[in-house]
Design a protein around this motif. Structure first.
Motif, PDB file in Angstrom:
ATOM      1  N   ARG A  20      -1.431  -0.651  -7.948  1.00 30.04           N
ATOM      2  CA  ARG A  20      -0.938  -0.018  -9.171  1.00 30.04           C
ATOM      3  C   ARG A  20      -0.679   1.477  -8.986  1.00 30.04           C
ATOM      4  N   VAL A  21      -1.532   2.139  -8.205  1.00 28.91           N
ATOM      5  CA  VAL A  21      -1.452   3.597  -8.090  1.00 28.91           C
ATOM      6  C   VAL A  21      -0.568   4.045  -6.921  1.00 28.91           C
ATOM      7  N   LEU A  22      -0.679   3.348  -5.784  1.00 27.88           N
ATOM      8  CA  LEU A  22      -0.009   3.808  -4.567  1.00 27.88           C
ATOM      9  C   LEU A  22       1.248   3.019  -4.205  1.00 27.88           C
ATOM     10  N   GLY A  23       1.478   1.849  -4.838  1.00 26.90           N
ATOM     11  CA  GLY A  23       2.737   1.153  -4.637  1.00 26.90           C
ATOM     12  C   GLY A  23       2.697  -0.015  -3.669  1.00 26.90           C
ATOM     13  N   VAL A  50      -9.509   7.241  -5.500  1.00 28.71           N
ATOM     14  CA  VAL A  50      -8.068   6.987  -5.459  1.00 28.71           C
ATOM     15  C   VAL A  50      -7.332   7.582  -6.657  1.00 28.71           C
ATOM     16  N   VAL A  51      -7.861   7.337  -7.858  1.00 29.50           N
ATOM     17  CA  VAL A  51      -7.162   7.768  -9.067  1.00 29.50           C
ATOM     18  C   VAL A  51      -7.439   9.229  -9.393  1.00 29.50           C
ATOM     19  N   VAL A  52      -8.709   9.634  -9.356  1.00 32.49           N
ATOM     20  CA  VAL A  52      -9.078  10.994  -9.770  1.00 32.49           C
ATOM     21  C   VAL A  52      -8.863  12.003  -8.647  1.00 32.49           C
ATOM     22  N   TRP A  53      -9.366  11.715  -7.461  1.00 30.66           N
ATOM     23  CA  TRP A  53      -9.292  12.679  -6.368  1.00 30.66           C
ATOM     24  C   TRP A  53      -8.089  12.475  -5.447  1.00 30.66           C
ATOM     25  N   SER A  54      -7.287  11.431  -5.695  1.00 30.56           N
ATOM     26  CA  SER A  54      -6.052  11.177  -4.927  1.00 30.56           C
ATOM     27  C   SER A  54      -6.285  11.138  -3.413  1.00 30.56           C
ATOM     28  N   MET A  55      -7.303  10.411  -2.999  1.00 28.14           N
ATOM     29  CA  MET A  55      -7.629  10.295  -1.576  1.00 28.14           C
ATOM     30  C   MET A  55      -6.844   9.192  -0.879  1.00 28.14           C
ATOM     31  N   ILE A  91      -5.230   5.621   0.497  1.00 29.24           N
ATOM     32  CA  ILE A  91      -5.786   4.405   1.098  1.00 29.24           C
ATOM     33  C   ILE A  91      -7.153   4.670   1.720  1.00 29.24           C
ATOM     34  N   GLY A  92      -7.315   5.830   2.325  1.00 28.47           N
ATOM     35  CA  GLY A  92      -8.597   6.169   2.938  1.00 28.47           C
ATOM     36  C   GLY A  92      -9.724   6.205   1.920  1.00 28.47           C
ATOM     37  N   GLY A  93      -9.431   6.667   0.712  1.00 28.12           N
ATOM     38  CA  GLY A  93     -10.437   6.698  -0.341  1.00 28.12           C
ATOM     39  C   GLY A  93     -10.881   5.317  -0.750  1.00 28.12           C
ATOM     40  N   ALA A  94      -9.920   4.369  -0.811  1.00 29.39           N
ATOM     41  CA  ALA A  94     -10.260   2.984  -1.155  1.00 29.39           C
ATOM     42  C   ALA A  94     -11.169   2.373  -0.099  1.00 29.39           C
ATOM     43  N   ALA A  95     -10.880   2.659   1.167  1.00 28.29           N
ATOM     44  CA  ALA A  95     -11.707   2.137   2.252  1.00 28.29           C
ATOM     45  C   ALA A  95     -13.105   2.731   2.218  1.00 28.29           C
ATOM     46  N   LEU A  96     -13.195   4.032   1.960  1.00 22.79           N
ATOM     47  CA  LEU A  96     -14.499   4.695   1.911  1.00 22.79           C
ATOM     48  C   LEU A  96     -15.357   4.137   0.781  1.00 22.79           C
ATOM     49  N   ALA A  97     -14.746   3.888  -0.369  1.00 18.26           N
ATOM     50  CA  ALA A  97     -15.478   3.311  -1.498  1.00 18.26           C
ATOM     51  C   ALA A  97     -16.071   1.962  -1.130  1.00 18.26           C
ATOM     52  N   VAL A 128       0.642  -7.102  -9.116  1.00 21.99           N
ATOM     53  CA  VAL A 128       1.959  -6.592  -8.753  1.00 21.99           C
ATOM     54  C   VAL A 128       2.693  -6.108  -9.996  1.00 21.99           C
ATOM     55  N   SER A 129       3.369  -4.972  -9.886  1.00 21.80           N
ATOM     56  CA  SER A 129       4.151  -4.440 -10.993  1.00 21.80           C
ATOM     57  C   SER A 129       5.265  -5.413 -11.383  1.00 21.80           C
ATOM     58  N   LYS A 130       5.593  -5.482 -12.655  1.00 25.79           N
ATOM     59  CA  LYS A 130       6.637  -6.382 -13.141  1.00 25.79           C
ATOM     60  C   LYS A 130       7.990  -6.091 -12.510  1.00 25.79           C
ATOM     61  N   ALA A 131       8.179  -4.861 -12.041  1.00 24.77           N
ATOM     62  CA  ALA A 131       9.448  -4.490 -11.405  1.00 24.77           C
ATOM     63  C   ALA A 131       9.642  -5.195 -10.063  1.00 24.77           C
ATOM     64  N   GLU A 132       8.559  -5.639  -9.442  1.00 25.50           N
ATOM     65  CA  GLU A 132       8.633  -6.321  -8.136  1.00 25.50           C
ATOM     66  C   GLU A 132       8.905  -7.808  -8.351  1.00 25.50           C
ATOM     67  N   THR A 133      10.089  -8.123  -8.837  1.00 24.73           N
ATOM     68  CA  THR A 133      10.411  -9.507  -9.212  1.00 24.73           C
ATOM     69  C   THR A 133      10.400 -10.460  -8.010  1.00 24.73           C
ATOM     70  N   GLU A 134      10.858  -9.987  -6.850  1.00 22.86           N
ATOM     71  CA  GLU A 134      10.882 -10.837  -5.661  1.00 22.86           C
ATOM     72  C   GLU A 134       9.460 -11.201  -5.227  1.00 22.86           C
TER      73      GLU A 134
END
Length: 432
Positions: A41-44, A183-188, A190-196, A337-343
């Motif tokens: 949702r945040v990084l695409g 990820v959301v607050v500190w904008s770290m 993919i690395g931030g997600a892994a660290l969490a 997945v975002s609704k825009a990613e129809t495929e």
């Protein structure tokens, strides 16, 4: 709470023992999905593909530790059923040394061979750097995952499926909070997600280790009991290695298929799959403990009766879940997945409706895995996995060339059913 599965109502005992395991593994999925959901949702899209594909690889690696722990756990249950405390303690010591040694060696190897692994998996250029960054951090959590799996399997072998759930619940909440923060607050990124994730893994791994050492002295060997026994080690290696092969081959098949498909769709759909049939996978593990305890106690008639009840419960549950997944496939894909990613969404829906209609096949297969592991015939589980995954990979490549992605998805349940037939025939012919 400790359950003695050699006594009492079978269905009730199985369900009460399995429910905390189911809840625990659903939390484990939340634990992993937190990364995928927030990153997607945040990084695409590219970040989602990187984290989702890394998750598939990590599932394969952790399945090695899980397989070793499940194999050891089956032996622990057998010794408990026999009432052989001395051999039980010795097997706990030998299994722990073996599993930790394998963990350390594997951890070193994956760091040394990271770029080769990514090349082997045919990771696209746009996903490569993100997946590499994620894995460099997440690999540091392999030891924590191994600790958790070992002590969780030990406690479950003794009949306690509640404590592993408690530690997972705490770490899941921490993981999700840290994901949002990093990820959301500190904008770290993919690395931030892994660290969490690895912080949460160490909380659950070290926490359950301390609990087992302090609260389960009856199964933890004392210093004077730490004597090397080649016979016990050989028995552990034989059963654990076969279970390890079965678990890792099962997940390796997913890695082999993901290169054929839209990676973001496959990453999201596999997450949904995990939620859908995780309960019957855990039920299969609970059934395995039931079989092992009764096998050790010599309760052959209880094993036969319990097997019939277990298969009936598993099939009914799978039919219900298949119906839900078929009806709500679009909404489930929309979670990740975002609704825009129809495929991506269309591809995921197709996967879920073709493969998800046959969850009863994988439900029965998990029971066969549990049965053969519990009666010390783990090699048969490997045979069933090779049949299931071999047909999946072979037919995926053949059918994808003829009918496209539908052929890839159809290959999965075909493999399940062929393995089920083989497992049933061998079970009916065997004599305990």
């Amino acid at each position: 709470m400790y359950h003695d599965l050699t006594k009492g109502n079978i269905s009730r005992s199985l369900l009460l023992f399995a429910l905390p395991m189911m809840a625990g593994n659903l939390l484990q999925q939340f634990y992993n999905i937190a990364d995928t959901l927030i990153v997607g949702r945040v990084l695409g899209r590219d970040a989602l593909a990187a984290v989702g594909s890394a998750y598939t690889l990590m599932t394969f690696l952790t399945s090695i530790f899980l397989g070793l722990s499940l194999g050891s756990g089956a032996l622990f249950s057998i010794y408990k059923g026999r009432g052989d405390e001395k051999t039980l303690k010795s097997s706990v010591f030998h299994a722990f040394v073996l599993i930790m040694a394998v963990t350390v060696v594997l951890n070193i190897l994956v760091y040394l061979g990271l770029d080769g692994i990514l090349a082997f998996l045919k990771v696209p250029e746009e996903v490569w750097q993100g997946m590499r960054q994620y894995l460099l951090i997440i690999f540091a959590g392999l030891i924590a995952t191994s600790l958790y799996n070992f002590f969780a399997c030990l406690l479950r072998a003794m009949g306690n499926s509640t404590v592993p759930l408690v530690f997972l619940a705490v770490s899941t909440v921490i993981n999700i909070v840290l994901d949002l923060l990093f990820v959301v607050v500190w904008s770290m990124g993919i690395g931030g997600a892994a660290l969490a994730t690895i912080i949460a893994q160490y909380i659950s791994g070290l926490g359950i280790t301390v609990f087992a050492l302090r609260c389960c002295p009856q199964v933890i060997p004392k210093k004077s009991e730490l004597k090397w026994n080649g016979g016990i080690l050989k028995e552990i290696v034989n059963l654990s290695s076969m279970t390890c092969i079965q678990q890792s081959v099962m997940n390796f098949g997913i890695l082999m298929v993901q290169g054929l498909v839209v990676m973001a769709a496959f990453a999201a759909a596999v997450k949904i799959d995990s939620f859908a049939y995780l309960p019957v996978q855990d039920f299969g593990n609970a059934y395995s403990t039931f079989i092992a305890q009764n096998y050790g106690a010599g309760n052959r008639e209880r094993i036969k009766k319990g097997t019939k009840q277990a298969f009936a419960l598993s099939i009914l549950f799978c039919i219900f879940i298949s119906a839900l997944v078929f009806i709500f496939a679009g909404q489930l894909m929309g979670i990740f997945v975002s609704k825009a990613e129809t495929e991506v969404i269309a591809c995921g829906i197709k996967y879920l409706r073709v493969e998800g209609a046959f969850y009863w096949g994988i439900g029965c297969l998990f029971l066969f895995y549990g049965y053969y592991r519990a009666v010390k015939r783990a090699g048969m589980s490997v045979v069933l996995t090779v049949i299931s995954l071999g047909m999946r990979v072979l037919l995926a490549y053949v059918l994808s060339a003829k009918v496209g992605e539908v052929g890839i998805w159809a290959a999965i349940p075909i493999g399940w059913v062929l393995a089920d037939i083989t497992g049933l025939v061998c079970m009916l012919r065997s004599k305990l």
